[in-house]
Motif scaffolding. Sequence first.
Motif, PDB file in Angstrom:
ATOM      1  N   GLU A 228      31.463 -26.952 -30.332  1.00  0.00           N
ATOM      2  CA  GLU A 228      30.562 -27.130 -29.199  1.00  0.00           C
ATOM      3  C   GLU A 228      31.173 -28.060 -28.147  1.00  0.00           C
ATOM      4  O   GLU A 228      31.048 -27.815 -26.939  1.00  0.00           O
ATOM      5  N   GLU A 229      31.841 -29.102 -28.597  1.00  0.00           N
ATOM      6  CA  GLU A 229      32.505 -30.008 -27.656  1.00  0.00           C
ATOM      7  C   GLU A 229      33.605 -29.287 -26.891  1.00  0.00           C
ATOM      8  O   GLU A 229      33.763 -29.476 -25.677  1.00  0.00           O
ATOM      9  N   GLU A 230      34.375 -28.451 -27.611  1.00  0.00           N
ATOM     10  CA  GLU A 230      35.434 -27.689 -26.949  1.00  0.00           C
ATOM     11  C   GLU A 230      34.844 -26.701 -25.939  1.00  0.00           C
ATOM     12  O   GLU A 230      35.385 -26.531 -24.833  1.00  0.00           O
ATOM     13  N   ALA A 231      33.749 -26.044 -26.298  1.00  0.00           N
ATOM     14  CA  ALA A 231      33.118 -25.085 -25.393  1.00  0.00           C
ATOM     15  C   ALA A 231      32.558 -25.792 -24.159  1.00  0.00           C
ATOM     16  O   ALA A 231      32.669 -25.279 -23.033  1.00  0.00           O
ATOM     17  N   GLU A 232      31.956 -26.956 -24.357  1.00  0.00           N
ATOM     18  CA  GLU A 232      31.410 -27.703 -23.236  1.00  0.00           C
ATOM     19  C   GLU A 232      32.524 -28.144 -22.285  1.00  0.00           C
ATOM     20  O   GLU A 232      32.374 -28.056 -21.054  1.00  0.00           O
ATOM     21  N   ALA A 233      33.639 -28.580 -22.853  1.00  0.00           N
ATOM     22  CA  ALA A 233      34.773 -28.975 -22.016  1.00  0.00           C
ATOM     23  C   ALA A 233      35.311 -27.783 -21.225  1.00  0.00           C
ATOM     24  O   ALA A 233      35.666 -27.909 -20.044  1.00  0.00           O
ATOM     25  N   ALA A 234      35.360 -26.615 -21.877  1.00  0.00           N
ATOM     26  CA  ALA A 234      35.841 -25.412 -21.191  1.00  0.00           C
ATOM     27  C   ALA A 234      34.905 -25.010 -20.057  1.00  0.00           C
ATOM     28  O   ALA A 234      35.346 -24.575 -18.988  1.00  0.00           O
ATOM     29  N   ARG A 235      33.588 -25.155 -20.264  1.00  0.00           N
ATOM     30  CA  ARG A 235      32.627 -24.811 -19.220  1.00  0.00           C
ATOM     31  C   ARG A 235      32.749 -25.753 -18.023  1.00  0.00           C
ATOM     32  O   ARG A 235      32.662 -25.331 -16.871  1.00  0.00           O
ATOM     33  N   GLU A 236      32.962 -27.038 -18.305  1.00  0.00           N
ATOM     34  CA  GLU A 236      33.117 -28.001 -17.221  1.00  0.00           C
ATOM     35  C   GLU A 236      34.384 -27.715 -16.420  1.00  0.00           C
ATOM     36  O   GLU A 236      34.392 -27.816 -15.194  1.00  0.00           O
ATOM     37  N   GLU A 237      35.441 -27.358 -17.133  1.00  0.00           N
ATOM     38  CA  GLU A 237      36.711 -27.098 -16.457  1.00  0.00           C
ATOM     39  C   GLU A 237      36.626 -25.855 -15.583  1.00  0.00           C
ATOM     40  O   GLU A 237      37.182 -25.810 -14.474  1.00  0.00           O
ATOM     41  N   SER A 238      35.925 -24.809 -16.069  1.00  0.00           N
ATOM     42  CA  SER A 238      35.827 -23.557 -15.318  1.00  0.00           C
ATOM     43  C   SER A 238      34.692 -23.560 -14.310  1.00  0.00           C
ATOM     44  O   SER A 238      34.641 -22.718 -13.422  1.00  0.00           O
ATOM     45  N   GLY A 239      33.766 -24.503 -14.461  1.00  0.00           N
ATOM     46  CA  GLY A 239      32.601 -24.524 -13.593  1.00  0.00           C
ATOM     47  C   GLY A 239      31.568 -23.481 -13.952  1.00  0.00           C
ATOM     48  O   GLY A 239      30.625 -23.246 -13.198  1.00  0.00           O
ATOM     49  N   ASP A 240      31.734 -22.848 -15.079  1.00  0.00           N
ATOM     50  CA  ASP A 240      30.811 -21.797 -15.536  1.00  0.00           C
ATOM     51  C   ASP A 240      29.832 -22.391 -16.533  1.00  0.00           C
ATOM     52  O   ASP A 240      30.148 -22.532 -17.718  1.00  0.00           O
ATOM     53  N   GLU A 241      28.649 -22.739 -16.058  1.00  0.00           N
ATOM     54  CA  GLU A 241      27.655 -23.351 -16.941  1.00  0.00           C
ATOM     55  C   GLU A 241      27.063 -22.354 -17.929  1.00  0.00           C
ATOM     56  O   GLU A 241      26.426 -22.744 -18.909  1.00  0.00           O
TER      57      GLU A 241
END
Length: 347
Positions: A228-241
């Motif tokens: 979940e932490e990795e997915a949240e970081a990926a969403r922040e980086e891509s801007g895709d909430e």
Amino acid sequence: MTRTTPPRPLDVEALFPELAAHRGTTTRLHPRPGSPTAADSHVGGPLLWPAGEPWPVCTEPHHRGRGRRVEDIHRARRILTGARAGEAPRGLTDEERELLDELDKEHRVPGLADTDAIPMIGVAQLYRRDVPDLRAGPDGGDLLQVFWCPFDRHGRTGHGMSVELRWHRSWEITEPLATAPLPAVVGYPGYVAEPCVLHPEQVTTYPFAGLLPEDLRARIDAWEEELEEEAEAAREESGDEEGPEPPAYQYDLSIPPGWRAGGFASWHLTDPSRMDCRSCATPMELLLTIDSSEWDGGSRSWVPREEGRPVAFGTATPTEVVVGRAGELNIFSCPADPGHPHRWSIQ
């Protein structure tokens, strides 16, 4: 048409080899609208019932003389399905809206006392020949039939279900009942099942996380938190909430949603509870799960391949059965003696 569960998002035993010792199977029933007969396993169809045997009735005192008619519920659903079906739903006509208002009305049954027996509704029947994980019935019974009272007026709270199971040796029923009795009205339309044929499929399953050994459960929890932490970081980086959620043990890797036989019960609403036989104290095993939906937003990985994309309207709720607040009913049986009374839990 068959129904096939897609492969799981990952091999959970490769990550946690200890799960192999807890592996089991469950049979997803995959109910879909159809025209079953009494010779079929089904939900909501005609039951193979001996003509000389009394039909199950509810005798518990409660209000039962006011509600909706079964035929009105079925008709209203047909209208709504027709209006919403297809790639371009047409919507309801003014005439259909008026008719739906009429069909939604409650009716009073004159002279029906709160202590009068009323017929229970036959919800489903399963032949063991069709369902690999359906546990044996008492005295060699091969046909399981599920009934319930169509009013939420039972138990200590006065707002509970009343469920009854019957087993038969199907080959002994040489004179079946021609027409099943129905209650004049029902208190809750979620107790009225639409006729569905089944497409049984046996799949691998694992226990609810709260019932695994503590050290294994802790490792799974830590793994999920890391994902979940990795997915949240990926969403922040891509801007895709709205980025994809990582797979979870509970929703993607262990217990499938929907109607199923055997396997493990989910305890997602409450903490796990002991289900010991009240006759002999043997730990009971899951017999059948009756679910309000075949999947939801958190369990879409279980949608069968054959459903296509996007999934058609109503596919996730083919039976129209609603248990509690859109939950599931888990029914347990005694492995030492299947003739002992069943127990059940709503999740």
